[in-house]
Design a protein around this motif. Structure first.
Motif, PDB file in Angstrom:
ATOM      1  N   ASN A 118       0.839  -1.201   0.000  1.00  0.00           N
ATOM      2  CA  ASN A 118       0.000   0.000   0.000  1.00  0.00           C
ATOM      3  C   ASN A 118       0.874   1.252   0.000  1.00  0.00           C
ATOM      4  N   GLU A 121       1.015   3.639   3.604  1.00  0.00           N
ATOM      5  CA  GLU A 121       0.686   3.077   4.908  1.00  0.00           C
ATOM      6  C   GLU A 121       1.910   2.971   5.812  1.00  0.00           C
ATOM      7  N   TRP A 122       1.671   3.233   7.074  1.00  0.00           N
ATOM      8  CA  TRP A 122       2.608   2.906   8.156  1.00  0.00           C
ATOM      9  C   TRP A 122       1.841   1.897   9.003  1.00  0.00           C
ATOM     10  N   ARG A 123       1.917   0.614   8.594  1.00  0.00           N
ATOM     11  CA  ARG A 123       1.021  -0.402   9.141  1.00  0.00           C
ATOM     12  C   ARG A 123       1.696  -1.182  10.258  1.00  0.00           C
ATOM     13  N   GLU A 125       1.743  -4.065  12.563  1.00  0.00           N
ATOM     14  CA  GLU A 125       1.142  -5.391  12.635  1.00  0.00           C
ATOM     15  C   GLU A 125       0.831  -5.735  14.089  1.00  0.00           C
ATOM     16  N   MET A 172       0.636   5.283  16.222  1.00  0.00           N
ATOM     17  CA  MET A 172      -0.313   5.700  15.194  1.00  0.00           C
ATOM     18  C   MET A 172      -0.709   7.162  15.371  1.00  0.00           C
ATOM     19  N   GLY A 176       0.521   9.988  12.685  1.00  0.00           N
ATOM     20  CA  GLY A 176      -0.570  10.658  11.990  1.00  0.00           C
ATOM     21  C   GLY A 176      -0.558  12.161  12.179  1.00  0.00           C
ATOM     22  N   ASN A 183      -0.139   7.372   6.285  1.00  0.00           N
ATOM     23  CA  ASN A 183      -1.381   6.844   6.838  1.00  0.00           C
ATOM     24  C   ASN A 183      -1.091   5.732   7.841  1.00  0.00           C
ATOM     25  N   PRO A 184      -1.039   6.036   9.140  1.00  0.00           N
ATOM     26  CA  PRO A 184      -0.809   4.979  10.127  1.00  0.00           C
ATOM     27  C   PRO A 184      -2.053   4.119  10.301  1.00  0.00           C
ATOM     28  N   THR A 185      -1.840   2.817  10.362  1.00  0.00           N
ATOM     29  CA  THR A 185      -2.946   1.883  10.506  1.00  0.00           C
ATOM     30  C   THR A 185      -2.441   0.636  11.220  1.00  0.00           C
ATOM     31  N   THR A 186      -3.359  -0.259  11.552  1.00  0.00           N
ATOM     32  CA  THR A 186      -2.964  -1.511  12.182  1.00  0.00           C
ATOM     33  C   THR A 186      -3.944  -2.602  11.792  1.00  0.00           C
ATOM     34  N   VAL A 187      -3.496  -3.842  11.866  1.00  0.00           N
ATOM     35  CA  VAL A 187      -4.338  -5.019  11.651  1.00  0.00           C
ATOM     36  C   VAL A 187      -4.040  -5.996  12.777  1.00  0.00           C
TER      37      VAL A 187
END
Length: 292
Positions: A118, A121-123, A125, A172, A176, A183-187
């Protein structure tokens, strides 16, 4: 075996440790660009850090930041191949480098980075999952999958999930707010089956093994971050720095090492030993010349 000085001062790992059972050393790793370039200033290898390691007592926070990553000479994306150097995109070499380097620096915290599909993204985990040998995506050099000879494959059963202990909400929020366009996000769990998940699993496994207060060298936090391939070098660097500041604040909050006299004496130096290839090329040349 040669002893190679990577930052100018001969110290033992014991002298880097604080008065308690942990060091002041934070370990960060990269793979494909931009993740190798964004951590370059923290490499103890003068052939990779533009001649100056910036990780010693970083920003006066009392922590030493050490980065390790491969180089990709002559390669271009989107598929960069396995690279050369530390943490090549290869299961066997990643495993060997992991154990060699963590044994040397005894990290109080770990962040592993890899490139995301992506764009921006700054994802972070939430966790990483172990798979059976045949379920991992092949890498670039035989043996192309992690075998039963690797320590992590012996230790963790397929389906095992180990979870990040990074301060995810705080990272995040800070990325942000402070890094425009990222775009910081997490899963909950990384479902990937390639080296990103493999090295992230190593970080969480290391924490699992060393987070008890009775551990010889305690680890307080570990986790993996996927980095969008399209962000600019400055965005990737800025997000890295914000993440490290947030992590060190978190370590202070939960009682990890503050600056100590022992740590202050150790700042700026680390003795590294290895058989395969010295971490510091120009230092190795000077050692060889002086021995002739």
């Amino acid at each position: 075996m040669r002893r190679v000085v990577c930052a100018g001062l001969l110290v033992s790992l014991a002298s880097i440790a604080s008065a308690n059972n942990f060091t002041n050393n934070i370990m960060i790793t990269g793979y494909w660009p931009p993740t190798n370039n964004m951590v370059r200033d923290f490499s103890p290898n003068p052939d990779q850090n533009n001649g100056q390691w910036l990780g010693g007592n970083w920003e006066g926070r009392g922590y030493n930041i050490y980065s390790y990553f491969p180089e990709f000479p002559g390669q271009t994306g989107p598929s960069w191949g396995k690279g050369v150097g530390d943490f090549e995109v290869d299961y066997q070499k990643t495993s060997a480098d992991w154990h060699r380097i963590t044994d040397q620096i005894k990290p109080v915290a770990i962040i592993t980075f890899s490139r995301a599909q992506n764009n921006f993204e700054w994802r972070l985990e939430g966790g990483n999952r172990m798979y059976a040998e045949s379920q991992w995506t092949p890498d670039y050099q035989a043996p192309t999958r992690p075998g039963s000879d690797l320590p992590i494959m012996q230790a963790l059963a397929p389906g095992t999930e180990l979870f990040s202990t990074l301060p995810i909400p705080e990272i995040m929020a800070n990325v942000g707010a402070q890094v425009p366009g990222v775009n910081p996000t997490t899963v909950p769990v990384d479902n990937g089956r390639f080296l990103s998940n493999f090295i992230g699993l190593h970080g969480n496994w290391y924490h699992e093994l060393n987070n008890d207060p009775s551990a010889e060298y305690r680890n307080f936090a570990a986790g993996h971050i996927h980095v969008g391939f399209a962000m600019s070098p400055q965005q990737a660097l800025d997000a890295t720095l914000v993440t490290l500041r947030t992590l060190t604040d978190h370590l202070d909050l939960i009682g990890a090492p503050a600056p100590s006299s022992a740590a202050a004496l150790a700042l700026g130096g680390l003795v590294l030993t290895r058989r395969r290839r010295p971490l510091c090329g120009r230092e190795q040349e000077r050692v060889e010349q002086s021995s002739r």
